[in-house]
Design a protein around this motif. Structure first.
Motif, PDB file in Angstrom:
ATOM      1  N   ASN A   1     -70.816  65.195  45.556  1.00 46.79           N
ATOM      2  CA  ASN A   1     -72.015  64.484  43.981  1.00 46.79           C
ATOM      3  C   ASN A   1     -72.737  65.419  43.228  1.00 46.79           C
ATOM      4  OD1 ASN A   1     -72.355  61.461  45.920  1.00 46.79           O
ATOM      5  ND2 ASN A   1     -72.002  62.945  47.592  1.00 46.79           N
ATOM      6  N   LEU A   2     -71.949  66.331  43.237  1.00 43.96           N
ATOM      7  CA  LEU A   2     -72.885  67.449  42.074  1.00 43.96           C
ATOM      8  C   LEU A   2     -73.328  67.336  40.987  1.00 43.96           C
ATOM      9  CD1 LEU A   2     -70.397  70.724  42.844  1.00 43.96           C
ATOM     10  CD2 LEU A   2     -72.605  70.609  43.516  1.00 43.96           C
ATOM     11  N   ASP A   3     -72.417  66.216  40.356  1.00 45.76           N
ATOM     12  CA  ASP A   3     -73.575  65.676  39.697  1.00 45.76           C
ATOM     13  C   ASP A   3     -74.773  64.819  39.928  1.00 45.76           C
ATOM     14  OD1 ASP A   3     -71.816  63.605  41.017  1.00 45.76           O
ATOM     15  OD2 ASP A   3     -71.772  62.341  39.159  1.00 45.76           O
ATOM     16  N   ARG A   4     -75.037  64.523  40.853  1.00 43.41           N
ATOM     17  CA  ARG A   4     -76.747  63.685  41.218  1.00 43.41           C
ATOM     18  C   ARG A   4     -77.263  65.206  41.337  1.00 43.41           C
ATOM     19  NH1 ARG A   4     -74.521  58.776  44.303  1.00 43.41           N
ATOM     20  NH2 ARG A   4     -75.824  60.225  46.029  1.00 43.41           N
ATOM     21  N   PHE A   5     -76.853  66.185  41.625  1.00 44.48           N
ATOM     22  CA  PHE A   5     -77.385  67.662  42.609  1.00 44.48           C
ATOM     23  C   PHE A   5     -78.160  68.395  41.339  1.00 44.48           C
ATOM     24  CE2 PHE A   5     -77.237  71.474  44.940  1.00 44.48           C
ATOM     25  CZ  PHE A   5     -78.428  70.998  45.232  1.00 44.48           C
TER      26      PHE A   5
ATOM     27  N   ASP B   1     -83.406  65.743  46.134  1.00 52.32           N
ATOM     28  CA  ASP B   1     -82.488  66.627  45.581  1.00 52.32           C
ATOM     29  C   ASP B   1     -81.254  66.745  44.828  1.00 52.32           C
ATOM     30  OD1 ASP B   1     -84.677  68.127  45.549  1.00 52.32           O
ATOM     31  OD2 ASP B   1     -83.649  69.931  46.413  1.00 52.32           O
ATOM     32  N   CYS B   2     -80.655  65.264  45.545  1.00 48.19           N
ATOM     33  CA  CYS B   2     -79.312  65.123  45.460  1.00 48.19           C
ATOM     34  C   CYS B   2     -79.418  63.295  44.925  1.00 48.19           C
ATOM     35  CB  CYS B   2     -77.972  64.826  46.774  1.00 48.19           C
ATOM     36  SG  CYS B   2     -77.089  64.766  45.156  1.00 48.19           S
ATOM     37  N   GLY B   3     -80.560  63.039  44.271  1.00 44.28           N
ATOM     38  CA  GLY B   3     -80.638  61.250  44.034  1.00 44.28           C
ATOM     39  C   GLY B   3     -81.833  60.919  45.311  1.00 44.28           C
ATOM     40  N   GLU B   4     -82.185  59.542  44.970  1.00 40.73           N
ATOM     41  CA  GLU B   4     -83.244  58.883  45.538  1.00 40.73           C
ATOM     42  C   GLU B   4     -82.924  58.199  46.455  1.00 40.73           C
ATOM     43  OE1 GLU B   4     -82.764  53.967  43.790  1.00 40.73           O
ATOM     44  OE2 GLU B   4     -83.816  54.890  42.554  1.00 40.73           O
ATOM     45  N   LEU B   5     -81.225  58.591  47.155  1.00 38.88           N
ATOM     46  CA  LEU B   5     -80.983  58.243  48.423  1.00 38.88           C
ATOM     47  C   LEU B   5     -80.858  59.216  49.732  1.00 38.88           C
ATOM     48  CD1 LEU B   5     -78.962  55.013  48.398  1.00 38.88           C
ATOM     49  CD2 LEU B   5     -81.713  55.232  48.461  1.00 38.88           C
ATOM     50  N   SER B   6     -81.591  60.359  49.011  1.00 33.90           N
ATOM     51  CA  SER B   6     -80.978  61.907  50.123  1.00 33.90           C
ATOM     52  C   SER B   6     -82.260  62.200  50.154  1.00 33.90           C
ATOM     53  CB  SER B   6     -80.664  62.699  48.806  1.00 33.90           C
ATOM     54  OG  SER B   6     -81.233  63.559  47.314  1.00 33.90           O
ATOM     55  N   GLY B   7     -81.377  63.383  51.147  1.00 34.69           N
ATOM     56  CA  GLY B   7     -82.695  63.850  52.070  1.00 34.69           C
ATOM     57  C   GLY B   7     -82.071  64.110  53.648  1.00 34.69           C
ATOM     58  N   TRP B   8     -82.537  65.170  54.444  1.00 38.04           N
ATOM     59  CA  TRP B   8     -82.597  65.303  55.768  1.00 38.04           C
ATOM     60  C   TRP B   8     -82.148  64.106  56.693  1.00 38.04           C
ATOM     61  CZ3 TRP B   8     -79.365  69.395  55.693  1.00 38.04           C
ATOM     62  CH2 TRP B   8     -79.892  70.900  54.814  1.00 38.04           C
ATOM     63  N   THR B   9     -80.954  64.581  57.397  1.00 41.12           N
ATOM     64  CA  THR B   9     -81.063  63.754  58.541  1.00 41.12           C
ATOM     65  C   THR B   9     -80.652  64.435  59.813  1.00 41.12           C
ATOM     66  OG1 THR B   9     -80.298  61.410  59.556  1.00 41.12           O
ATOM     67  CG2 THR B   9     -79.037  62.426  57.885  1.00 41.12           C
ATOM     68  N   TYR B  10     -80.512  63.399  60.931  1.00 43.10           N
ATOM     69  CA  TYR B  10     -80.171  64.498  62.109  1.00 43.10           C
ATOM     70  C   TYR B  10     -78.941  63.633  63.153  1.00 43.10           C
ATOM     71  CZ  TYR B  10     -83.307  62.243  65.798  1.00 43.10           C
ATOM     72  OH  TYR B  10     -84.608  62.153  66.454  1.00 43.10           O
ATOM     73  N   LYS B  11     -78.491  64.239  64.027  1.00 44.82           N
ATOM     74  CA  LYS B  11     -77.516  63.532  64.990  1.00 44.82           C
ATOM     75  C   LYS B  11     -77.923  64.407  66.225  1.00 44.82           C
ATOM     76  CE  LYS B  11     -73.783  61.839  62.500  1.00 44.82           C
ATOM     77  NZ  LYS B  11     -72.542  61.784  62.212  1.00 44.82           N
TER      78      LYS B  11
ATOM     79  N   CYS C   1     -76.534  62.029  51.006  1.00 44.82           N
ATOM     80  CA  CYS C   1     -76.790  61.723  49.054  1.00 44.82           C
ATOM     81  C   CYS C   1     -76.686  60.144  49.054  1.00 44.82           C
ATOM     82  CB  CYS C   1     -75.674  62.244  48.628  1.00 44.82           C
ATOM     83  SG  CYS C   1     -75.690  64.397  48.773  1.00 44.82           S
ATOM     84  N   ASP C   2     -76.583  59.611  50.142  1.00 44.96           N
ATOM     85  CA  ASP C   2     -76.373  58.079  50.696  1.00 44.96           C
ATOM     86  C   ASP C   2     -77.173  57.406  51.905  1.00 44.96           C
ATOM     87  OD1 ASP C   2     -75.938  55.242  49.954  1.00 44.96           O
ATOM     88  OD2 ASP C   2     -73.808  55.725  50.902  1.00 44.96           O
TER      89      ASP C   2
END
Length: 128
Positions: free
Chosen positions: A8-12, A78-88, A115-116
């Protein structure tokens, strides 16, 4: 891991491309010690501090919760409105925040940049 950004570099944020590790791994797999009663967030906070990795979070004392905003200067949105940190934990995403997820011996934690809204890393948000 922030490997999903490469798809998703185009959105980053172009001003942050230099932050991306070549292999997408900010912190390689490692065995760490945890203490009784610690949460996923507690371990992240300690490990990033000990390894000199920038990590920013927002704490809400009333709810006794913390929200991870950025790791390694890579932030939500930083990579669009649906981006951020998550965990497993043990390969499974959770519907609770990292500061509310207590650990057990042998648990494997993964922090992933999505990013999604988690779909691209196998973490699906619970139905609303």
């Amino acid at each position: 891991s922030c490997h999903t950004i490469f798809d998703n570099l185009d959105r980053f944020d172009p001003g942050k491309h230099f932050l991306l590790p070549e292999d997408g791994m900010i912190y390689p797999e490692a065995k760490v010690t945890f203490f009784a009663g610690e949460t996923v967030f507690d371990v992240l906070r300690r490990e990033t501090r000990d390894k000199g990795i920038h990590m920013e979070f927002n704490a809400n004392p009333l709810l006794k919760s913390s929200y991870v905003e950025g790791i390694h200067n890579i932030y939500e949105f930083d990579c669009g409105e649906l981006s951020g940190w998550t965990y497993k934990v043990n390969g499974i995403g959770s519907s609770v925040g990292s500061s509310s997820y207590p650990l057990s011996d042998g648990d494997v934690i993964e922090w992933l940049y999505t990013c999604d809204r988690g779909k691209d890393v196998g973490v699906v948000a619970p139905a609303q």
